[in-house]
Design a protein around this motif. Structure first.
Motif, PDB file in Angstrom:
ATOM      1  N   ALA A 105       0.821  -1.220   0.000  1.00 26.35           N
ATOM      2  CA  ALA A 105       0.000   0.000   0.000  1.00 26.35           C
ATOM      3  C   ALA A 105       0.849   1.262   0.000  1.00 26.35           C
ATOM      4  O   ALA A 105       0.449   2.292  -0.569  1.00 26.35           O
ATOM      5  CB  ALA A 105      -0.940  -0.011   1.204  1.00 26.35           C
ATOM      6  N   ALA A 106       2.030   1.222   0.619  1.00 22.37           N
ATOM      7  CA  ALA A 106       2.889   2.410   0.679  1.00 22.37           C
ATOM      8  C   ALA A 106       3.358   2.834  -0.701  1.00 22.37           C
ATOM      9  O   ALA A 106       3.746   4.004  -0.902  1.00 22.37           O
ATOM     10  CB  ALA A 106       4.094   2.135   1.584  1.00 22.37           C
ATOM     11  N   ARG A 107       3.325   1.915  -1.664  1.00 22.58           N
ATOM     12  CA  ARG A 107       3.780   2.242  -3.021  1.00 22.58           C
ATOM     13  C   ARG A 107       2.632   2.643  -3.945  1.00 22.58           C
ATOM     14  O   ARG A 107       2.863   2.955  -5.108  1.00 22.58           O
ATOM     15  CB  ARG A 107       4.533   1.050  -3.617  1.00 22.58           C
ATOM     16  CG  ARG A 107       5.797   0.675  -2.851  1.00 22.58           C
ATOM     17  CD  ARG A 107       6.659  -0.302  -3.643  1.00 22.58           C
ATOM     18  NE  ARG A 107       7.888  -0.579  -2.935  1.00 22.58           N
ATOM     19  CZ  ARG A 107       8.109  -1.657  -2.190  1.00 22.58           C
ATOM     20  NH1 ARG A 107       7.150  -2.571  -2.089  1.00 22.58           N
ATOM     21  NH2 ARG A 107       9.255  -1.847  -1.570  1.00 22.58           N
ATOM     22  N   ARG A 114     -10.948   0.125   1.115  1.00 24.95           N
ATOM     23  CA  ARG A 114     -11.653  -1.092   0.710  1.00 24.95           C
ATOM     24  C   ARG A 114     -10.674  -2.247   0.537  1.00 24.95           C
ATOM     25  O   ARG A 114     -10.964  -3.387   0.904  1.00 24.95           O
ATOM     26  CB  ARG A 114     -12.408  -0.839  -0.593  1.00 24.95           C
ATOM     27  CG  ARG A 114     -13.440  -1.915  -0.915  1.00 24.95           C
ATOM     28  CD  ARG A 114     -14.400  -1.450  -1.963  1.00 24.95           C
ATOM     29  NE  ARG A 114     -15.485  -2.408  -2.162  1.00 24.95           N
ATOM     30  CZ  ARG A 114     -16.478  -2.252  -3.025  1.00 24.95           C
ATOM     31  NH1 ARG A 114     -16.528  -1.142  -3.768  1.00 24.95           N
ATOM     32  NH2 ARG A 114     -17.421  -3.168  -3.142  1.00 24.95           N
ATOM     33  N   ILE A 115      -9.512  -1.958  -0.017  1.00 24.03           N
ATOM     34  CA  ILE A 115      -8.479  -2.989  -0.163  1.00 24.03           C
ATOM     35  C   ILE A 115      -8.040  -3.488   1.208  1.00 24.03           C
ATOM     36  O   ILE A 115      -7.892  -4.698   1.427  1.00 24.03           O
ATOM     37  CB  ILE A 115      -7.279  -2.428  -0.956  1.00 24.03           C
ATOM     38  CG1 ILE A 115      -7.661  -2.233  -2.428  1.00 24.03           C
ATOM     39  CG2 ILE A 115      -6.063  -3.343  -0.829  1.00 24.03           C
ATOM     40  CD1 ILE A 115      -6.607  -1.509  -3.244  1.00 24.03           C
ATOM     41  N   ALA A 116      -7.851  -2.564   2.149  1.00 21.53           N
ATOM     42  CA  ALA A 116      -7.415  -2.947   3.494  1.00 21.53           C
ATOM     43  C   ALA A 116      -8.459  -3.815   4.193  1.00 21.53           C
ATOM     44  O   ALA A 116      -8.122  -4.806   4.848  1.00 21.53           O
ATOM     45  CB  ALA A 116      -7.130  -1.699   4.325  1.00 21.53           C
ATOM     46  N   GLU A 117      -9.725  -3.481   4.054  1.00 25.02           N
ATOM     47  CA  GLU A 117     -10.779  -4.260   4.688  1.00 25.02           C
ATOM     48  C   GLU A 117     -10.874  -5.650   4.065  1.00 25.02           C
ATOM     49  O   GLU A 117     -11.039  -6.647   4.776  1.00 25.02           O
ATOM     50  CB  GLU A 117     -12.116  -3.529   4.549  1.00 25.02           C
ATOM     51  CG  GLU A 117     -13.324  -4.290   5.094  1.00 25.02           C
ATOM     52  CD  GLU A 117     -13.240  -4.581   6.580  1.00 25.02           C
ATOM     53  OE1 GLU A 117     -14.030  -5.413   7.062  1.00 25.02           O
ATOM     54  OE2 GLU A 117     -12.381  -3.985   7.263  1.00 25.02           O
ATOM     55  N   GLU A 118     -10.755  -5.716   2.744  1.00 21.43           N
ATOM     56  CA  GLU A 118     -10.800  -7.008   2.079  1.00 21.43           C
ATOM     57  C   GLU A 118      -9.612  -7.870   2.502  1.00 21.43           C
ATOM     58  O   GLU A 118      -9.759  -9.086   2.747  1.00 21.43           O
ATOM     59  CB  GLU A 118     -10.785  -6.820   0.553  1.00 21.43           C
ATOM     60  CG  GLU A 118     -10.834  -8.106  -0.254  1.00 21.43           C
ATOM     61  CD  GLU A 118     -12.206  -8.753  -0.265  1.00 21.43           C
ATOM     62  OE1 GLU A 118     -12.352  -9.819  -0.897  1.00 21.43           O
ATOM     63  OE2 GLU A 118     -13.145  -8.193   0.363  1.00 21.43           O
ATOM     64  N   ALA A 119      -8.435  -7.268   2.612  1.00 21.63           N
ATOM     65  CA  ALA A 119      -7.246  -8.006   3.040  1.00 21.63           C
ATOM     66  C   ALA A 119      -7.411  -8.528   4.466  1.00 21.63           C
ATOM     67  O   ALA A 119      -6.977  -9.643   4.784  1.00 21.63           O
ATOM     68  CB  ALA A 119      -6.008  -7.119   2.935  1.00 21.63           C
TER      69      ALA A 119
END
Length: 403
Positions: A73-75, A86-91
């Protein structure tokens, strides 16, 4: 996503999907190389509209790369906050799924070993726990476990006594069956129990049980007694699996998607290729030549290289491409309709018993599948629904025979 678009700036769905896939492929290549992957600049705001964000998210789900993106995510420079959230929640959810799946599956595999039942894990889970740094990054919805045909009944008994129960298999599934278990009140885990590496008779002579049990490799990150297919065989197996899904579609959250390569599969091919030594590549070529499938494997590897710029041994690819392709296999993958595939499998079955099983399974599906096929006739009795299905199947068979 709206097929009609929003004004003259918005492209059609087909073009937009292609653009999104190219963007996600570039993103995955960049973050894996340790580089920044910026969100596309969009002076007309097309890439930040609600419809576009939804479309991008649907392709992230289809490609199975949300955990991979979250890890980098940092990139992901200038990505919309809503998308990152949304990506963080899915992960997070996938991580919980992986932990509970691991627990349920490892107990089951150790139970099989204690009962003297040999097992080999195939496809996604085998790759996840052997080649991915974080198994959750290899997104999947189930695990595929192969047993020898002679152990099938005992395997069923052990599954049932371990808290697993039969799933309602799709129509046409004949040489494998689905099992499920509920874990912690939040997740339902699925297992495909195989007694043939492939459910499709045309492909069963390409990959046999003996092939998978000949060189099993330990998978200690999953369980003490877990075994997986060796990487050379996994390469061939994933090739056939990807080719089938490319022709017949893959079910994602938004429905059935046909004709696309999933980036997670391309990453599988990349990691498998990196794990193969020169002797392994020789074995791949020899195996493919004996089964006449070399061009299919070369096609899958070149697709992965195109998606992720993966370095591959060109001499091996040339060698595979020079091999003949089995005409029956080529014809099978050209049959994109469901009945055409059934017809090829019927002709390719190894025995009359297998042919009879295929016909009976297709002719007399359970009521739940018939209702899904004929939702406007829920008031009909099951025999009448089956009769209607049989008439349709018989008509298509007659046309096929006449051709």
């Amino acid at each position: 996503m709206d097929d009609q678009g929003n004004g003259h700036h918005h492209k059609s769905f087909m073009v937009e999907t292609t653009a999104i896939d190219a963007f996600l492929g570039d993103t995955l290549r960049a973050v894996r190389a340790g580089e920044s992957a910026p969100w596309p600049p969009a002076p007309d705001s097309a890439w930040t509209s609600r419809e576009e964000l939804t479309a991008v998210w649907e392709r992230i789900e289809f490609h199975g790369i949300s955990v991979l993106l979250h890890h980098h995510a940092a990139r992901l420079a200038n990505w919309p906050e809503k998308m990152l959230a949304r990506i963080a929640e899915e992960a997070r959810l996938i991580g919980l799924w992986e932990a509970t799946h691991h627990n349920a599956l490892s107990k089951l595999i150790d139970g099989f070993a204690q009962a003297g039942i040999e097992t080999v894990l195939m496809k996604g889970t085998a790759v996840a726990y052997s080649l991915y740094e974080e198994p959750a990054a290899r997104r999947r919805g189930d695990s595929d476990l192969l047993v020898r045909p002679r152990d099938l009944e005992r395997a069923r008994e052990l599954l049932s006594s371990s808290g697993w129960y039969r799933n309602d298999d799709p129509v046409g599934v004949t040489f494998q069956e689905g099992w499920r278990c509920d874990v912690a009140g939040h997740f339902t885990h699925f297992l495909d129990l195989h007694w043939e590496p492939s459910d499709r008779p045309v492909l069963q002579r390409l990959l046999t049980c003996d092939d998978f049990f000949a060189h099993p490799q330990p998978l200690p990150r999953l369980a003490e007694n877990a075994m997986r297919a060796d990487h050379a065989l996994s390469l061939v197996h994933e090739t056939l699996n990807q080719k089938w899904h490319h022709v017949h579609g893959y079910y994602a959250e938004q429905g059935k998607v046909v004709g696309s390569r999933r980036l997670i599969w391309s990453l599988d091919f990349t990691l498998i290729a990196q794990a193969l030594a020169p002797a392994d590549w020789d074995r791949v070529c020899t195996f493919c030549e004996s089964r006449k499938i070399g061009p299919l494997v070369a096609e899958a590897l070149r697709g992965a290289a195109s998606d992720l710029s993966a370095p591959l041994p060109e001499a091996v690819l040339v060698r595979l491409e020079a091999q003949p392709l089995d005409p029956a296999v080529a014809a099978y993958f050209e049959a994109s309709d469901d009945f055409g595939e059934f017809w090829h499998n019927l002709r390719g079955a190894r025995s009359w018993r297998d042919r009879a099983t295929l016909v009976l399974d297709r002719s007399f599906p359970p009521r739940s599948h018939l209702l899904a096929k004929y939702p406007d006739h829920a008031h009909w009795p099951t025999p009448l629904l089956q009769a209607r299905s049989l008439v349709g199947t018989a008509g298509r068979a007659l046309k096929r025979v006449l051709r």
